[in-house]
Design a protein around this motif. Structure first.
Motif: not given
Ligand SMILES: [Fe+2]
Length: 523
Positions: A160, A187, A190, A242, A418, A420
């Motif tokens: 992420c 991710d 994004y 993403h 995922d 965060h």
């Protein structure tokens, strides 16, 4: 064949500044310059180098020629020969292998060199040369031999990295951790622009085409801290949503787009072009096999999973969107528990169970995308679950837990991203009976830069979820893992401020899993 680069002088100066930040060597070594007469107006190695898929006898080396990374790459529509060198030493005096690869416009002038027949458990240095340009050097390492008993394996995992919401200061700290390997859990890019307090901007609109996804990957890869981490050690990668679009499931997007198959195919292809992946992962149409196993002697086996490409669509979606995830009350969405539903797809499930049963590794690391533990997200009265994670597929999760119980793979450790936030959980035989057996241990890591919900929300969930040992959304960062025969040591690392590229870092918590004893213990 000189390249007529249309870069302005200002742009060239910016690129040059980026190179000096990344420590890039701009000119090819003299012997290469003599042999290679092609001249580039601008060094084409703006995206750095990377290695990945470490095997006992090989590794994949990657780069991409892109003098104008944010504008289609800036290469002419021609094949370009790229020379590569693999050396035993960082000064490239003792060359182990060398060769040529063709960078083609069909694959955005990316280069994947898949090496085999190398010595196991060995550090190598590599670089690429094209015309009068040379890449910065990269360092990589092969995995130990299958029968080896390595004393330890030290790796970091991350997920992420929304580019606009923060810098990648976390990687600057990861680079100082002396890890053997990075595992990235999804991710990486994004597709959408969202969140508050942006420190930088995506350069184009939300991608839906191959050209759009290429430019988005290229922009992320221009980050000097990310480039540096790729150049230091091999990466094992998988994706989440993403890399294509939010909450997609198999061939369905959140908004039920009519031509989503084409969009997914474009996104997968751009992903392949920008990652150090093996030929076996080459996308075919809208499909691309990314789930795989990576072994590190008898110490560790990574089962790398793909929970996006083959999953059933999320149940009880928000009618506003048509598809995608929601928070559902159990009473209003009984179909969540349908035993036919799978998050991995049945072929990948069978592949995973068979691999767990056959594994002779001391530590079985399941590298996957999201939170696996059950999480009741309604504090106090009432029970609700979020349908995008394993909570949307409880029967599939139970099949995996039953596999742990019955086939007894040694020390299953689940790593994820995922959400965060850092989450440490005991994976229970029955989450609703806290006294039931702990079958595996989960460490879900925080984001590199993507923003999270407030910590107060996590804290109010803890009383209803006694299998959760730790939850923190307060910091961005990564997780550091050290495996040995005796234990798995985990440090949850959190940076002070993702808006500051020079940020400091702290260890938020340490845990240990002892060999033969599932469950995390505070250390
Ligand atoms: Fe994310």
């Amino acid at each position: 064949m000189p390249i007529d680069a249309s870069c302005s002088w200002r742009r060239r100066r910016l690129l040059a500044a980026a190179w000096s930040l990344a420590g890039v060597q701009v000119l090819a070594p003299p012997h290469a310059r003599r042999a290679w007469s092609q001249r580039f107006q601008v060094n084409p190695f703006t995206l750095g180098v990377a290695s990945g898929c470490p095997r006992p006898d090989g590794v994949v080396l990657w780069t991409r020629l892109a003098p104008e990374p944010l504008n289609g790459g800036g290469m002419p529509p021609e094949n370009v020969t790229v020379r590569w060198e693999l050396a035993h030493d960082e000064r490239f005096r003792n060359i182990a292998r060398q060769g040529e690869a063709l960078a083609t416009p069909e694959f955005a002038h990316s280069v994947h060199v898949e090496l085999r027949g190398l010595a196991s458990d060995r550090t190598y240095w590599y670089r690429f040369i094209a015309g009068d340009g040379a890449s910065s050097p990269g360092r990589t390492r092969t995995a130990p031999a299958p029968s080896a008993e390595p004393r330890q394996l030290r790796f970091a995992y991350a997920s992420c990295q929304q580019y606009e919401q923060g810098y990648y200061g976390a990687y600057r700290h990861m680079a100082a951790e002396a890890v053997d390997l990075v595992v990235f859990l999804g991710d990486y890019i994004y597709e959408s622009s969202w969140g508050q307090k942006h420190v930088r901007k995506h350069s184009g609109p939300e991608p839906t085409t191959l050209a759009g996804y290429r430019d988005r990957h290229a922009q992320y890869k221009t980050d000097p801290d990310l480039q540096h981490m790729h150049a230091l050690v091999p990466w094992i990668v998988t994706w989440d949503d993403h890399e294509v679009s939010n909450d997609y499931a198999d061939m369905q997007s959140q908004y039920l787009e009519a031509d989503f198959v084409r969009r997914r195919a474009a996104a997968y292809r751009a992903y392949y072009e920008h990652m150090p992946l093996e030929r076996s992962m080459l996308p075919r149409g809208p499909g691309m096999r990314i789930h795989d196993r990576f072994e590190f002697g008898r110490l560790a086996l990574f089962h790398v999973l793909d929970d996006r490409q083959y999953r059933h669509a999320q149940v009880c979606p928000n009618p506003k969107f048509g598809g995608g995830s929601t928070l559902v009350r159990d009473a209003t969405c009984p179909e969540r528990s349908d035993p036919a539903r799978s998050i991995l797809g049945s072929a990948q499930e069978q592949w995973l169970y068979a691999g767990l049963e056959r594994s002779r590794a001391r530590w079985n690391i399941l590298a996957q995308q999201s939170l696996m533990a059950q999480l009741d997200r309604t504090p106090g009265e009432g029970v609700s679950h979020w349908t995008d994670s394993w909570d949307g597929y409880p029967a599939a999760r139970q099949r995996l837990l039953d596999c742990f119980a019955q086939r007894k793979p040694s020390n299953p450790i689940v790593i994820g991203g995922d959400v965060h936030s850092h989450w440490v959980c005991d994976l229970k035989q029955d989450f609703d009976r806290p006294e039931s057996r702990t079958l595996a241990t989960e460490f879900c890591g925080t984001s590199i830069s993507s923003q999270a919900w407030a910590q107060a929300r996590n804290l109010e969930l803890l009383p209803d979820n006694p299998h959760v040992k730790f939850a923190s959304s307060e910091r961005r960062g990564y997780v550091l893992v050290e495996l040995s025969a005796r234990e798995c040591k985990v440090a949850l690392r959190g940076i002070d401020n993702e808006k500051d590229p020079q940020t400091g870092i702290a260890t938020q918590a340490r845990f240990v899993v002892e060999d033969g004893h599932a469950g995390a213990q505070a250390a």
